[in-house]
Design a protein around this motif. Structure first.
Motif, mmCIF file in Angstrom:
data_model
loop_
_atom_site.group_PDB
_atom_site.id
_atom_site.type_symbol
_atom_site.label_atom_id
_atom_site.label_comp_id
_atom_site.label_asym_id
_atom_site.label_seq_id
_atom_site.Cartn_x
_atom_site.Cartn_y
_atom_site.Cartn_z
ATOM 1 N N ARG A 150 0.729 -1.347 -0.038
ATOM 2 C CA ARG A 150 0.296 0.295 -0.305
ATOM 3 C C ARG A 150 0.476 1.398 0.362
ATOM 4 O O ARG A 150 0.811 2.127 -0.390
ATOM 5 N N LYS A 151 1.860 1.199 0.995
ATOM 6 C CA LYS A 151 2.899 2.290 0.580
ATOM 7 C C LYS A 151 3.450 2.548 -0.116
ATOM 8 O O LYS A 151 3.780 3.818 -0.806
ATOM 9 N N THR A 152 4.451 1.647 -0.515
ATOM 10 C CA THR A 152 5.439 1.779 -1.599
ATOM 11 C C THR A 152 5.078 0.679 -3.482
ATOM 12 O O THR A 152 5.838 1.048 -4.068
ATOM 13 N N GLY A 153 3.892 0.314 -2.883
ATOM 14 C CA GLY A 153 3.740 -1.023 -4.599
ATOM 15 C C GLY A 153 4.708 -1.895 -4.704
ATOM 16 O O GLY A 153 4.428 -2.892 -5.650
ATOM 17 N N LYS A 154 5.605 -2.074 -3.541
ATOM 18 C CA LYS A 154 6.675 -3.030 -3.729
ATOM 19 C C LYS A 154 6.483 -3.681 -2.591
ATOM 20 O O LYS A 154 5.948 -3.239 -1.277
ATOM 21 N N VAL A 155 6.909 -5.602 -2.493
ATOM 22 C CA VAL A 155 6.999 -6.366 -1.244
ATOM 23 C C VAL A 155 9.071 -5.793 -0.896
ATOM 24 O O VAL A 155 9.905 -5.502 -1.650
ATOM 25 N N ASN A 156 8.422 -6.013 0.396
ATOM 26 C CA ASN A 156 10.010 -5.690 1.278
ATOM 27 C C ASN A 156 10.226 -6.145 2.084
ATOM 28 O O ASN A 156 9.412 -6.501 2.881
ATOM 29 N N VAL A 157 10.979 -7.293 1.889
ATOM 30 C CA VAL A 157 10.891 -9.155 3.008
ATOM 31 C C VAL A 157 11.350 -8.546 4.192
ATOM 32 O O VAL A 157 11.497 -9.536 4.775
ATOM 33 N N GLY A 158 12.352 -7.383 4.137
ATOM 34 C CA GLY A 158 13.003 -6.961 5.644
ATOM 35 C C GLY A 158 14.456 -6.700 5.447
ATOM 36 O O GLY A 158 14.882 -7.375 4.624
#
Ligand code: HEM
Length: 151
Positions: free
Chosen positions: A79-87
Motif C-alpha cells: 500500500r505504501k510503496t507498491g512493492k514487497v520488501n521482505v525485511g
C-alpha cells in the motif's frame, strides 16, 4: 495502487485479532499443506533430520510464523510503496535461492495459499468475507511473485 487502504486495513485488523495465537495458526496452515502434499515436508532439511513430530518442531513453527508475518507486512508495504520488501535481515534474492535449492515448486506455494486462507477463515469466522479473502490473497500473491520472479 496494488493494495488499497481498505485492503491493508482488513489484513491488519484481522491480524490483530489472530496475533496472540499466530504461531499456532501458522503451524496449522503448514500442517494442512503437508496433509495435502505429504512430500512437501521433505523439502525442509530440519524435518528430514528430526525425529520430533511435525507439530512439535520449533523450526517448522518459526518458518510458518515467518510466512504469516511476512504476508501481513506485505499488505502495508504494497500500500505504501507498491512493492514487497521482505525485511532488513534477508532479501527476495536470498529467499528465491533458498526455495529454489530446496526444490520448492509452484504447487507448494499454491496449496499453502489455500491452507492460509482456510486457516484465517477458521480463526476469525466473524470477520470473514470475500473482501478479507481477497485482501490476504493479494498480499500473499505479491510476496510469492516477488520470490518466484527471482527463482
Ligand atoms: C526457508 C519464507 C513458502 C519451504 C525459508 C526462510 C524464509 C522463508 C524467511 C528462511 C531463509 C533462510 O534460510 O535464511 C517463506 C515465505 C513463503 C515461503 C515468505 C511464502 C510466502 C514456502 C513454501 C515452502 C517453503 C510454500 C514449501 C515446502 C522452505 C524450505 C526452506 C525455507 C524448505 C529451507 C529450510 C531449511 O531446510 O533450512 N522460507 N517461505 N517455503 N522455506 Fe519458505
Amino acid at each position: 495502487m496494488v493494495i488499497t487502504a481498505k485492503q491493508e486495513a482488513l489484513v491488519v485488523s484481522s491480524w490483530n485479532e489472530m496475533k496472540d495465537d499466530a504461531p499456532t495458526f501458522a503451524l496449522k496452515f503448514f500442517l494442512r499443506l503437508f496433509e495435502i502434499i505429504p512430500s512437501a515436508a521433505k523439502r525442509f532439511s530440519f524435518l528430514r533430520d528430526s525425529n520430533l513430530p511435525l507439530d512439535k518442531n520449533p523450526k517448522l513453527k518459526a518458518h510458518a510464523m515467518g510466512v504469516f508475518v511476512m504476508t501481513c507486512e506485505a499488505a502495508t508495504q504494497l500500500r505504501k510503496t507498491g512493492k514487497v520488501n521482505v525485511g532488513a535481515n534477508t532479501s527476495v534474492q536470498h529467499l528465491a535461492s533458498v526455495h529454489f535449492k530446496a526444490g520448492v515448486a509452484d504447487v507448494h506455494f499454491e496449496v499453502l495459499k489455500f491452507a492460509l486462507l482456510e486457516t484465517i477463515k477458521e480463526a476469525v469466522p466473524y470477520m470473514w468475507s470475500e473482501e478479507l479473502k481477497e485482501a490476504w490473497s493479494e498480499s500473499y500473491d505479491h510476496l510469492v511473485v516477488a520470490i518466484k520472479n527471482e527463482m
